[in-house]
Enzyme design. Structure first.
Site, short mmCIF file in Angstrom:
data_model
loop_
_atom_site.label_atom_id
_atom_site.label_comp_id
_atom_site.label_asym_id
_atom_site.label_seq_id
_atom_site.Cartn_x
_atom_site.Cartn_y
_atom_site.Cartn_z
CE1 TYR A 250 9.08 31.08 -28.78
CE2 TYR A 250 10.89 30.52 -27.32
CZ TYR A 250 9.75 30.15 -28.02
OH TYR A 250 9.32 28.86 -27.97
CG HIS A 297 5.18 33.44 -25.16
ND1 HIS A 297 6.31 33.46 -25.93
CD2 HIS A 297 4.51 32.32 -25.51
CE1 HIS A 297 6.32 32.41 -26.72
NE2 HIS A 297 5.25 31.68 -26.46
#
Ligand code: C5P
Length: 321
Positions: A250, A297
């Site tokens: 995410y 990430h």
């Protein structure tokens, strides 16, 4: 004597002429109003606006102004796939009911459509300040403070670093594990990764009984209740899908903040993002390695997208030293 009724050809010609005149007048009106909008700098009063049209549709393939950036009671209902995705981001043993939590949230915090209005007479400039060490020694402080909104992220401090990062903070994006004290003019913008984060926010302003999530968190911080805002879970999924094309697990807090700024600001300047020139990813305020280029990430993909935004003239990017 000449008569329209006796000359069907003349009638047809006359009607066609009226039709052409109508089309011409209509187009003139549309053209003139579009010219007025774009000659004054598009949909805002800045010289350059985020919403300005480009030759390239790269930006508008990603940017969706209909996705709510901030949560309120009216927009809190979510598609089940969005809710399921969001619930899967971080483990959340607490089995609280989302709509009950929303009810409590907006009995405490402003239940408003924050920052959604665009205004052709407004030029809202925003500085998004990330926590990269590349801002150290930059002397960006004054430039950052000259923006209408200064949006900071997580623990990034100003005290002691004013020359490089400025001293003004209008918004601070944070989650329980990254919470710090705010001054009375700063909006606390919660970035919720789980329902427990919302319960923590409620607890901070009421009972102060939430002391841990997956780690110990501060049960209490200084912040003004009337200035609290909450990023909409659907916005996080939108950033992940539309902007990151599902790279990584995410998006990073900084990347979500940057896209959030594109949604609420007319002009966006970005500071403190990316590695330092020597390639290291240290924060500007401590020696902890903030490694975004792989793992949870995908900092490399985020950096490429940020670079593309720069090429599209949608942001100004201040790369530091
Ligand atoms: O480390 P933290 O998440 O608090 O940093 C805030 C944001 O600043 C990150 O989410 C990231 O987008 C950005 N950042 C960066 N390069 C660094 C450190 C932080 O781009 N070296």
């Amino acid at each position: 004597m000449f008569s329209f009724s006796r000359s069907p050809y003349m009638t047809a010609l006359f009607s066609f002429g009226v039709f052409l005149l109508f089309i011409f007048l209509q187009n003139t009106v549309i053209y003139t109003s579009l010219q007025t909008v774009f000659s004054t700098g598009g949909l805002c009063a800045c010289k350059k606006c985020v919403m300005d049209l480009n030759d390239d549709d790269w930006f508008f393939m990603r940017f969706n102004p209909t996705v709510p950036a901030l949560l309120n009671r009216r927009n809190s209902a979510m598609r089940s796939d969005v809710f399921t995705w969001w619930k899967g981001l971080q483990s959340d043993p607490k089995k609280a009911n989302f709509s009950d939590v929303v009810d409590v949230l907006f009995s405490l915090f402003p239940d408003e459509e924050h920052h959604v209005v665009t205004d052709p007479n407004r030029c809202r400039t925003c500085a998004v300040v990330g926590n990269s060490g590349n801002i150290l020694g930059s002397h960006y402080g004054q430039l950052i403070d000259s923006h209408n909104f200064v949006i900071r992220i997580n623990k990034g401090p100003t005290k002691g670093y004013e020359t490089d990062v400025g001293s003004k903070t209008t918004h601070r994006i944070m989650y329980p594990e990254s919470a710090v004290d705010l001054d009375n003019s700063t909006h606390l913008v919660l970035l919720p990764f789980k329902i427990k984060d919302m319960l923590w926010l409620i607890s901070v302003f009421t009972t102060k009984h939430v002391t841990s999530t997956y780690t110990r968190v501060r049960p209490s911080i200084n912040a003004v209740r009337e200035k609290v805002m909450i990023i909409h879970p659907a916005f996080i999924k939108y950033v992940y899908e539309s902007w990151l094309r599902k790279h990584g697990s995410y998006p990073s807090t900084g990347f979500i903040t940057l896209i959030f700024a594109l949604h609420i600001c007319d002009q966006v300047s970005v500071f403190g993002f990316g590695a330092k020139r020597d390639g290291n990813w240290h924060h500007y305020f401590d020696n902890s390695l903030a490694h975004f280029s792989r793992g949870l990430h995908r900092g490399d993909y985020e950096s490429r997208t940020i670079h593309e935004l720069l090429l599209m003239d949608k942001i100004a990017l201040h790369k530091g030293v």
